[in-house]
Design a protein around this motif. Sequence first.
Motif, PDB file in Angstrom:
ATOM      1  N   ASP A  54       0.321  16.956  14.184  1.00 23.27           N
ATOM      2  CA  ASP A  54       1.482  16.174  14.622  1.00 23.27           C
ATOM      3  C   ASP A  54       1.208  14.674  14.494  1.00 23.27           C
ATOM      4  N   LEU A  55       0.010  14.246  14.913  1.00 20.78           N
ATOM      5  CA  LEU A  55      -0.344  12.832  14.810  1.00 20.78           C
ATOM      6  C   LEU A  55      -0.380  12.383  13.352  1.00 20.78           C
ATOM      7  N   LEU A  56      -0.928  13.241  12.481  1.00 22.26           N
ATOM      8  CA  LEU A  56      -0.982  12.896  11.061  1.00 22.26           C
ATOM      9  C   LEU A  56       0.417  12.720  10.490  1.00 22.26           C
ATOM     10  N   SER A  57       1.313  13.616  10.847  1.00 20.17           N
ATOM     11  CA  SER A  57       2.688  13.513  10.349  1.00 20.17           C
ATOM     12  C   SER A  57       3.331  12.213  10.803  1.00 20.17           C
ATOM     13  N   GLN A  58       3.103  11.837  12.069  1.00 18.02           N
ATOM     14  CA  GLN A  58       3.643  10.576  12.566  1.00 18.02           C
ATOM     15  C   GLN A  58       3.026   9.388  11.828  1.00 18.02           C
ATOM     16  N   TYR A  59       1.724   9.463  11.581  1.00 23.23           N
ATOM     17  CA  TYR A  59       1.017   8.399  10.867  1.00 23.23           C
ATOM     18  C   TYR A  59       1.601   8.204   9.474  1.00 23.23           C
ATOM     19  N   TYR A  60       1.807   9.290   8.745  1.00 28.68           N
ATOM     20  CA  TYR A  60       2.357   9.176   7.397  1.00 28.68           C
ATOM     21  C   TYR A  60       3.773   8.599   7.424  1.00 28.68           C
ATOM     22  N   ALA A  61       4.543   8.988   8.415  1.00 34.58           N
ATOM     23  CA  ALA A  61       5.915   8.480   8.522  1.00 34.58           C
ATOM     24  C   ALA A  61       5.927   6.986   8.861  1.00 34.58           C
ATOM     25  N   LYS A  62       5.053   6.575   9.782  1.00 37.68           N
ATOM     26  CA  LYS A  62       5.030   5.182  10.220  1.00 37.68           C
ATOM     27  C   LYS A  62       4.523   4.242   9.128  1.00 37.68           C
ATOM     28  N   ARG A  63       3.616   4.728   8.287  1.00 36.12           N
ATOM     29  CA  ARG A  63       3.070   3.851   7.255  1.00 36.12           C
ATOM     30  C   ARG A  63       3.931   3.821   5.992  1.00 36.12           C
ATOM     31  N   ALA A  64       4.838   4.792   5.835  1.00 43.90           N
ATOM     32  CA  ALA A  64       5.624   4.928   4.605  1.00 43.90           C
ATOM     33  C   ALA A  64       6.317   3.633   4.174  1.00 43.90           C
ATOM     34  N   PRO A  65       6.977   2.899   5.083  1.00 45.83           N
ATOM     35  CA  PRO A  65       7.657   1.668   4.643  1.00 45.83           C
ATOM     36  C   PRO A  65       6.709   0.639   4.032  1.00 45.83           C
ATOM     37  N   PHE A  66       5.452   0.659   4.454  1.00 46.53           N
ATOM     38  CA  PHE A  66       4.478  -0.299   3.947  1.00 46.53           C
ATOM     39  C   PHE A  66       3.849   0.191   2.637  1.00 46.53           C
ATOM     40  N   VAL A  67       3.551   1.478   2.569  1.00 47.37           N
ATOM     41  CA  VAL A  67       2.927   2.049   1.373  1.00 47.37           C
ATOM     42  C   VAL A  67       3.892   2.047   0.196  1.00 47.37           C
ATOM     43  N   ASP A  68       5.164   2.227   0.465  1.00 48.95           N
ATOM     44  CA  ASP A  68       6.156   2.371  -0.608  1.00 48.95           C
ATOM     45  C   ASP A  68       6.674   1.049  -1.148  1.00 48.95           C
ATOM     46  N   LYS A  69       6.269  -0.061  -0.559  1.00 52.09           N
ATOM     47  CA  LYS A  69       6.714  -1.357  -1.078  1.00 52.09           C
ATOM     48  C   LYS A  69       6.161  -1.575  -2.488  1.00 52.09           C
ATOM     49  N   PRO A  70       6.940  -2.128  -3.402  1.00 52.32           N
ATOM     50  CA  PRO A  70       6.431  -2.394  -4.765  1.00 52.32           C
ATOM     51  C   PRO A  70       5.156  -3.227  -4.760  1.00 52.32           C
ATOM     52  N   SER A  71       5.065  -4.203  -3.863  1.00 52.76           N
ATOM     53  CA  SER A  71       3.872  -5.054  -3.810  1.00 52.76           C
ATOM     54  C   SER A  71       2.645  -4.266  -3.399  1.00 52.76           C
ATOM     55  N   THR A  72       2.847  -3.225  -2.573  1.00 56.92           N
ATOM     56  CA  THR A  72       1.727  -2.394  -2.142  1.00 56.92           C
ATOM     57  C   THR A  72       1.281  -1.462  -3.254  1.00 56.92           C
ATOM     58  N   ARG A  73       2.217  -0.903  -3.972  1.00 52.03           N
ATOM     59  CA  ARG A  73       1.851   0.030  -5.048  1.00 52.03           C
ATOM     60  C   ARG A  73       0.956  -0.631  -6.077  1.00 52.03           C
ATOM     61  N   ARG A  74       1.095  -1.944  -6.242  1.00 53.58           N
ATOM     62  CA  ARG A  74       0.278  -2.650  -7.230  1.00 53.58           C
ATOM     63  C   ARG A  74      -1.170  -2.786  -6.788  1.00 53.58           C
ATOM     64  N   ILE A  75      -1.443  -2.704  -5.482  1.00 54.16           N
ATOM     65  CA  ILE A  75      -2.821  -2.889  -5.023  1.00 54.16           C
ATOM     66  C   ILE A  75      -3.500  -1.566  -4.670  1.00 54.16           C
ATOM     67  N   ILE A  76      -2.812  -0.449  -4.862  1.00 54.28           N
ATOM     68  CA  ILE A  76      -3.427   0.856  -4.640  1.00 54.28           C
ATOM     69  C   ILE A  76      -3.959   1.353  -5.972  1.00 54.28           C
ATOM     70  N   SER A  77      -5.283   1.367  -6.095  1.00 52.83           N
ATOM     71  CA  SER A  77      -5.898   1.726  -7.365  1.00 52.83           C
ATOM     72  C   SER A  77      -6.975   2.770  -7.144  1.00 52.83           C
ATOM     73  N   GLY A  78      -7.545   3.248  -8.245  1.00 53.22           N
ATOM     74  CA  GLY A  78      -8.621   4.221  -8.155  1.00 53.22           C
ATOM     75  C   GLY A  78      -8.387   5.378  -9.093  1.00 53.22           C
ATOM     76  N   ILE A  79      -9.377   6.265  -9.203  1.00 49.67           N
ATOM     77  CA  ILE A  79      -9.214   7.439 -10.042  1.00 49.67           C
ATOM     78  C   ILE A  79      -8.113   8.319  -9.460  1.00 49.67           C
ATOM     79  N   GLN A  80      -7.419   9.030 -10.313  1.00 47.52           N
ATOM     80  CA  GLN A  80      -6.203   9.736  -9.922  1.00 47.52           C
ATOM     81  C   GLN A  80      -6.434  10.667  -8.733  1.00 47.52           C
ATOM     82  N   GLU A  81      -7.569  11.380  -8.744  1.00 55.92           N
ATOM     83  CA  GLU A  81      -7.819  12.364  -7.686  1.00 55.92           C
ATOM     84  C   GLU A  81      -7.969  11.727  -6.303  1.00 55.92           C
ATOM     85  N   LYS A  82      -8.187  10.405  -6.262  1.00 54.12           N
ATOM     86  CA  LYS A  82      -8.434   9.766  -4.971  1.00 54.12           C
ATOM     87  C   LYS A  82      -7.316   8.834  -4.510  1.00 54.12           C
ATOM     88  N   ILE A  83      -6.222   8.766  -5.237  1.00 55.28           N
ATOM     89  CA  ILE A  83      -5.149   7.842  -4.875  1.00 55.28           C
ATOM     90  C   ILE A  83      -4.657   8.088  -3.450  1.00 55.28           C
TER      91      ILE A  83
END
Length: 457
Positions: free
Chosen positions: A345-374
């Motif tokens: 339940d806590l994990l689900s809330q965490y993913y929901a609360k962070r979604a607006p920040f993770v999904d911003k175009p500016s954020t997507r540009r700084i999330i890098s790494g090998i595909q399996e670890k994104i």
Amino acid sequence: MVTDMEEIEEREHNEEYFYVHGKDVYSTQSLLASLGVKQEDTIYKNSSNDFIRWPFSAADFFEAVSDKAPDAAELESALQGDDKILAERINAEIKGYKDSGNTVANQDRIKELRAQKKELLAKAALALDGSSVSLVYKTFVQINDSKMVEEKLPQFKEVKWPCKEQMPYFTAGLEDFAAAVARGEPTAITGGPCFFGEHEVDLVFTLKDGSQKVYDFTTRRRNAGDRVSLEAEFTKQNADEVVDVSFVSHKELLTTEEYDSILYLFELANATGSSLTLPIVDASYAKYLDSMLEPLSIELRVRARKEFRRVAAPIIQMYRDLFDTLKKKYPNIKETFIMTGEDRDLLSQYYAKRAPFVDKPSTRRIISGIQEKIESVKDYITLPALPFYFLGIKNVLEVDYIGETDSFWKCRKMHKGQMNLSALLYPIKISADGWRSIFSTELQYKEYIKKEDYGKR
């Protein structure tokens, strides 16, 4: 949370790096020498020998920075010889591009020239009388001794943990956090350990012919074989041959480093009157496992996930036991909060609360790494925001391993304007083998601690 996954990914295909991983051992003294800076010209001129010589493992991203910031005219006047000629040439070229039109190409070239000039002026600043040099890691965090930390965060004087006076610290924004404490605003401490270290959990593939391939689940290397054979590559190439996936755990106790990383949180929360959050990152490990096993059949993947949870459960319990032990020791801490992969339940809330920040175009540009670890990387750069997500606290101090410098910076950038994230980062200690960190070393050098010794650190 002490493994900077992206730091490893930067050199993912460098065989020699994986082979000698852990030999990048530095000290403040050796860094000053390598950068050609005298200790008496730095903020460390009165630091103890223990601090100056303290060995730590990190990537080679250090620079010397002057604390003096005179205006550009003063700096340019300090330039001499070839540097002065080069600065004049850069100025003339910048003027020429400005006069020829405001095109995109011209703007890009002007940026390059200004960057060159900035380097020249930085050299001039170091040469000016009265300036002091400090060491900065990855342009984000400054190396401090314990007295410097106390000057920025006075409550640090009350903190008690092993080797506090000897260790180097890597800081950013401590003054801002201290000001929030002084104003009586809500504050929080967050951070914590990686789930387990190298050599502690094996991932075993069983093939049709009965043979097995064994990988270290932390480094993704075969224990006895190729230097950089990754599990993800193995599953892609041998999916039809794999008949079983299992785990072998060698972890029966926490290391002193894992213990200390949680003790630090409680000591600082107690000293500053802050709340405390502790994420245990088993869910991030499970995400990588799911992605890495994608080429296998659904039956094998489900079985592997159950196997991982079987191995993870007793490790999670060790962290819960330590968390509960320290909660009893520090009853005055305002609020404590632990989140593991078992807390669906806590994990689900965490993913929901962070979604607006993770999904911003500016954020997507700084999330890098090998595909399996994104997906795992998304966790590492948003977990410092747990106090903001769940407790509504905007003034947060991340107390973590130096390897989290990148994720700290990205989290701060991602939440700019809504959360004030500061950092007090520390080095992982070198193990008894003399060159690898406790995290990276083999089992006999891990420095484990028994539960009955928890109060003796």
